[in-house]
Design an enzyme around this catalytic site. Structure first.
Site, PDB file in Angstrom:
ATOM      1  N   LYS A  57       0.928  -0.989   0.101  1.00 30.04           N
ATOM      2  CA  LYS A  57       0.274   0.075  -0.125  1.00 30.04           C
ATOM      3  C   LYS A  57       0.809   1.254   0.091  1.00 30.04           C
ATOM      4  O   LYS A  57       1.331   1.410   0.963  1.00 30.04           O
ATOM      5  CB  LYS A  57      -1.006   0.049   1.216  1.00 30.04           C
ATOM      6  CG  LYS A  57      -2.051   1.271   1.169  1.00 30.04           C
ATOM      7  CD  LYS A  57      -2.412   1.612   2.567  1.00 30.04           C
ATOM      8  CE  LYS A  57      -1.585   2.845   3.084  1.00 30.04           C
ATOM      9  NZ  LYS A  57      -1.689   4.131   2.230  1.00 30.04           N
ATOM     10  N   SER A 102       4.809   7.472  10.971  1.00 30.47           N
ATOM     11  CA  SER A 102       4.756   8.217  12.271  1.00 30.47           C
ATOM     12  C   SER A 102       4.619   7.306  13.414  1.00 30.47           C
ATOM     13  O   SER A 102       4.224   6.208  13.398  1.00 30.47           O
ATOM     14  CB  SER A 102       3.801   9.304  12.164  1.00 30.47           C
ATOM     15  OG  SER A 102       2.605   8.568  12.251  1.00 30.47           O
ATOM     16  N   GLY A 132       2.801   3.776  14.113  1.00 29.23           N
ATOM     17  CA  GLY A 132       3.335   2.621  14.479  1.00 29.23           C
ATOM     18  C   GLY A 132       2.663   1.867  15.939  1.00 29.23           C
ATOM     19  O   GLY A 132       2.349   0.875  15.799  1.00 29.23           O
ATOM     20  N   GLU A 152       9.589   1.585  11.385  1.00 28.77           N
ATOM     21  CA  GLU A 152      10.563   2.584  11.072  1.00 28.77           C
ATOM     22  C   GLU A 152       9.826   3.857  11.234  1.00 28.77           C
ATOM     23  O   GLU A 152       9.021   4.152  10.463  1.00 28.77           O
ATOM     24  CB  GLU A 152      11.240   2.675   9.889  1.00 28.77           C
ATOM     25  CG  GLU A 152      12.115   1.417   9.400  1.00 28.77           C
ATOM     26  CD  GLU A 152      13.220   1.362  10.204  1.00 28.77           C
ATOM     27  OE1 GLU A 152      13.750   2.354  10.688  1.00 28.77           O
ATOM     28  OE2 GLU A 152      14.167   0.220  10.172  1.00 28.77           O
ATOM     29  N   CYS A 164      13.008  11.527   7.876  1.00 31.07           N
ATOM     30  CA  CYS A 164      12.913  10.971   9.274  1.00 31.07           C
ATOM     31  C   CYS A 164      14.260  11.210   9.808  1.00 31.07           C
ATOM     32  O   CYS A 164      14.369  11.260  10.988  1.00 31.07           O
ATOM     33  CB  CYS A 164      12.748   9.454   9.169  1.00 31.07           C
ATOM     34  SG  CYS A 164      13.860   8.681   7.878  1.00 31.07           S
ATOM     35  N   GLU A 208       8.419  15.693  16.687  1.00 28.57           N
ATOM     36  CA  GLU A 208       8.800  15.763  15.364  1.00 28.57           C
ATOM     37  C   GLU A 208       7.794  16.872  14.615  1.00 28.57           C
ATOM     38  O   GLU A 208       6.511  16.709  14.569  1.00 28.57           O
ATOM     39  CB  GLU A 208       8.656  14.318  14.634  1.00 28.57           C
ATOM     40  CG  GLU A 208       9.206  14.282  13.145  1.00 28.57           C
ATOM     41  CD  GLU A 208       8.973  12.806  12.657  1.00 28.57           C
ATOM     42  OE1 GLU A 208       7.892  12.369  12.786  1.00 28.57           O
ATOM     43  OE2 GLU A 208       9.919  12.263  12.039  1.00 28.57           O
TER      44      GLU A 208
HETATM   45  P1  NAD Z   1       1.990   8.187   8.352  1.00 29.76           P
HETATM   46  O1  NAD Z   1       2.381   7.367   9.513  1.00 29.76           O
HETATM   47  O2  NAD Z   1       0.779   9.280   8.448  1.00 29.76           O
HETATM   48  O3  NAD Z   1       1.672   7.259   7.032  1.00 29.76           O
HETATM   49  C1  NAD Z   1       2.605   6.162   6.880  1.00 29.76           C
HETATM   50  C2  NAD Z   1       1.557   5.155   6.115  1.00 29.76           C
HETATM   51  O4  NAD Z   1       0.671   4.410   6.977  1.00 29.76           O
HETATM   52  C3  NAD Z   1       0.796   5.583   4.963  1.00 29.76           C
HETATM   53  O5  NAD Z   1       0.737   4.769   3.983  1.00 29.76           O
HETATM   54  C4  NAD Z   1      -0.602   5.604   5.786  1.00 29.76           C
HETATM   55  O6  NAD Z   1      -1.682   5.480   4.750  1.00 29.76           O
HETATM   56  C5  NAD Z   1      -0.595   4.310   6.606  1.00 29.76           C
HETATM   57  N1  NAD Z   1      -1.352   4.324   7.663  1.00 29.76           N
HETATM   58  C6  NAD Z   1      -1.761   5.366   8.495  1.00 29.76           C
HETATM   59  N2  NAD Z   1      -2.576   4.955   9.422  1.00 29.76           N
HETATM   60  C7  NAD Z   1      -2.610   3.464   9.291  1.00 29.76           C
HETATM   61  C8  NAD Z   1      -3.244   2.445  10.133  1.00 29.76           C
HETATM   62  N3  NAD Z   1      -3.940   2.670  11.027  1.00 29.76           N
HETATM   63  N4  NAD Z   1      -2.942   1.085   9.784  1.00 29.76           N
HETATM   64  C9  NAD Z   1      -2.172   1.070   8.737  1.00 29.76           C
HETATM   65  N5  NAD Z   1      -1.546   1.820   7.991  1.00 29.76           N
HETATM   66  C10 NAD Z   1      -1.675   2.994   8.278  1.00 29.76           C
HETATM   67  O7  NAD Z   1       3.399   8.967   8.127  1.00 29.76           O
HETATM   68  P2  NAD Z   1       3.854   9.809   6.744  1.00 29.76           P
HETATM   69  O8  NAD Z   1       3.078  11.193   7.070  1.00 29.76           O
HETATM   70  O9  NAD Z   1       3.190   9.333   5.334  1.00 29.76           O
HETATM   71  O10 NAD Z   1       5.293   9.863   6.998  1.00 29.76           O
HETATM   72  C11 NAD Z   1       5.810  10.606   7.768  1.00 29.76           C
HETATM   73  C12 NAD Z   1       6.376   9.877   8.988  1.00 29.76           C
HETATM   74  O11 NAD Z   1       7.250   8.830   8.628  1.00 29.76           O
HETATM   75  C13 NAD Z   1       7.308  10.670   9.839  1.00 29.76           C
HETATM   76  O12 NAD Z   1       7.045  10.509  11.299  1.00 29.76           O
HETATM   77  C14 NAD Z   1       8.804  10.280   9.423  1.00 29.76           C
HETATM   78  O13 NAD Z   1       9.554  10.521  10.336  1.00 29.76           O
HETATM   79  C15 NAD Z   1       8.538   8.699   9.085  1.00 29.76           C
HETATM   80  N6  NAD Z   1       9.419   8.021   8.519  1.00 29.76           N
HETATM   81  C16 NAD Z   1      10.355   7.316   9.271  1.00 29.76           C
HETATM   82  C17 NAD Z   1      11.418   6.725   8.497  1.00 29.76           C
HETATM   83  C18 NAD Z   1      12.355   5.938   9.097  1.00 29.76           C
HETATM   84  O14 NAD Z   1      12.870   5.089   8.439  1.00 29.76           O
HETATM   85  N7  NAD Z   1      12.368   5.986  10.426  1.00 29.76           N
HETATM   86  C19 NAD Z   1      11.488   7.255   7.161  1.00 29.76           C
HETATM   87  C20 NAD Z   1      10.741   7.829   6.396  1.00 29.76           C
HETATM   88  C21 NAD Z   1       9.616   8.554   7.407  1.00 29.76           C
END
Ligand code: NAD
Length: 506
Positions: free
Chosen positions: A185, A239, A243, A260, A294, A395
């Site tokens: 996804k 985020s 997670g 992650e 991130c 963050e």
């Molecule tokens: P997000 O958590 O909003 O979404 C990430 C993914 O999860 C999306 O595809 C979203 O549709 C999905 N999602 C959301 N709610 C869900 C649920 N309840 N169940 C299953 N899937 C769900 O994050 P974002 O805004 O897309 O990305 C930014 C975040 O990602 C920041 O916090 C950043 O630090 C983190 N990030 C971490 C790393 C790392 O390697 N540590 C790398 C890149 C980004």
């Protein structure tokens, strides 16, 4: 200021589908959502807003395909990834142009994003001829012991928008070489890049059903993947809040969950640092990808002896950055991803002000002439920040960084470690003893010496301590632990029943 003109590459097709069992198919429900460019609001495409039913079909296809894919010799699976890497090389410029339009990052960085996927594909292609286990002596005569890596089954891959080609490769390439199949996804802000990624995997020779794409939102598609009983592994980059939800929702089936998550990464600048180098590292780490990495440096912890000098230099450098659409080669900082992001970033500017931090530059939405319908935020620096302020703890995920003055090395390390996250850290110093102490004492998954907080290479483990994740790593050999189970095998060729721990007099 460069005008937010239309990007040079046009996408002819505008309506896209899911990819299930090797076919492009509509969502069962028929609803859709749009992907629009954050640079100018241009429509990139319309995608299925899929439902649990679509996920169920994709999981079924992935489950069927698994029965054969797990038996394809790993070197052959690796060869397909190698071809995928070659296709990425051929398509690098097109994908980078598309990324600049769909996600907003500047072209040079978009090329880097694709390059990371090329590197990962080649690395994991090679893994097809390794996937090493161990052979060990037995405690009994005429007995052979070994451990081997086994694939697990269907892997649910859920990705964010900030590295729309690189992050899928970090998950899908190791999942495939280990013999798993995938339901993917992509983020709803970058669905077209997700679909291009999978299209190229198909072209490289990945059989039908081995990788499936279901577009849609986290609450529908993501959640169903996480709860589906036939998806034993879920890998998420996103985020911290997502997670936590994923881990909780996956608990009922005791799934393997790989997370992650966020960061609050710090650069330490000591009194003996090369300040020119430090300023370059700070500006690149804080404002590269508009701070939406991130590993972005959203804190800069500075020895008081060089604080005033460094503050002046960093502010001057930030004010020289050119804001604009990523496809314009003169742009340094592109837009942020969407309206929600710009609102969140600006709310932190208000929070910083109300906490008494000193807004040195930026702190506003860039609009009007040349910015059109894009989401542009001026590079923002707060000075005289205290480590406990919210802008130094939470963050923000935008072009905002906080300068924190400290008295000595010990206070710097305490401040760096005093956050809930532990992804990346950096120290600028010319003194080898302090560099080594920092490498030992900074509680993060990644530490840089005399470089910024960004710039990971694919053959080393990537991930963070504390609330950045749940103890796993991606990339490098470490990734294989997410996508395989260890099996220990004992072969007795003595022709008699030998009892371990009982027949000790052998
Ligand atoms: P997000 O958590 O909003 O979404 C990430 C993914 O999860 C999306 O595809 C979203 O549709 C999905 N999602 C959301 N709610 C869900 C649920 N309840 N169940 C299953 N899937 C769900 O994050 P974002 O805004 O897309 O990305 C930014 C975040 O990602 C920041 O916090 C950043 O630090 C983190 N990030 C971490 C790393 C790392 O390697 N540590 C790398 C890149 C980004």
């Amino acid at each position: 200021m460069p005008p937010a003109r239309l990007a040079p590459v046009a996408v002819a097709e505008k309506t896209f589908k899911n990819f299930i069992a090797g076919q492009w198919v509509d969502s069962a429900g028929g609803a859709t959502f749009e992907s629009r460019s954050p640079a100018n609001g241009e429509l990139i495409g319309t995608f299925p807003r899929s439902t649990a039913e679509d996920v169920d079909r994709a999981v079924e296809a992935a489950k069927d395909a698994y029965e054969d894919w797990r038996l394809v010799p790993a070197p052959k699976r690796g060869e397909i990834l190698f071809r995928f890497g070659q296709l990425l090389i051929e398509q690098k410029e097109d994908l980078a142009q598309l990324m600049t339009r769909e996600m907003g990052k500047v072209l040079a960085e978009a090329r880097g994003d694709v390059q990371e996927a090329i590197d990962m594909s080649f690395y994991m292609a090679g893994e097809g001829r390794r996937l090493f286990g161990q052979t060990t002596p037995s405690e009994l005569r005429d007995k052979f012991n070994m451990s081997v890596r086994m694939p697990i089954g269907v892997v649910g891959v859920i990705t964010p928008w900030n590295f729309p080609i690189a992050i899928p490769s970090w998950k899908i390439a190791p999942a495939l070489v280990c013999g798993n199949t995938v339901v993917f996804k992509p983020a709803t802000d970058t669905p077209l890049l997700g679909e291009r990624f999978v299209g190229l995997l198909g072209e490289a020779g990945v059989p039908a059903g081995v990788v499936n794409v279901v577009h849609g939102f986290g609450a529908d598609v993501g959640d169903r993947i996480v709860r589906h009983p036939d998806v034993p592994v879920v890998t998420l980059t996103g985020s911290r809040e997502t997670g936590v939800a994923v881990m909780r929702n996956a608990a009922d089936h005791l799934k393997h969950v790989h997370l992650e998550l966020g960061g609050k990464n710090a650069i330490i600048v000591l009194d003996d640092a090369d300040l020119d180098l430090a300023v370059e590292g700070i500006v690149w780490s804080a404002f590269g990808t508009s701070g939406q990495r991130c590993t972005a440096a959203s804190r800069v912890i500075v020895h008081e002896a060089v604080y005033d000098d460094l503050e002046a230099r960093v502010v001057a450098a930030a004010e020289r950055l050119r804001l604009g659409p990523g496809w314009d080669e003169s742009t340094d900082v592109g837009p942020v991803i969407n309206r929600g992001a710009i609102e969140k970033i600006h709310s932190y500017t208000e929070i910083g002000r109300s906490e008494g931090a000193n807004l040195l530059t930026g702190g506003e939405v860039a609009s009007g002439d040349g910015f059109g319908d894009g989401f542009y935020y001026r590079p923002t620096i707060f000075g005289d920040v205290e480590p406990q302020m919210r802008i130094a703890q939470e963050e923000i995920f935008g072009p905002t960084t906080a300068l924190i003055p400290v008295r000595d090395f010990e206070e710097a390390v305490r401040a760096a470690n005093g956050v809930p996250f532990g992804l990346s850290s950096s120290i600028f110093t010319r003194e080898v003893n302090r560099a080594f102490r920092a490498m030992r004492d900074l509680n993060t998954g990644i530490t840089y010496v005399n470089a910024g907080t960004i710039g990971a290479e694919v053959h080393l483990p990537f991930g963070g301590t504390k609330q950045t994740g749940n103890g796993h790593r991606e990339a490098g050999q470490a990734a294989l632990d997410v996508f395989t189970e260890w099996k220990s095998i004992y072969v007795d060729y003595s022709g008699r029943l030998q009892k371990a721990q009982i027949d000790t007099a052998t």
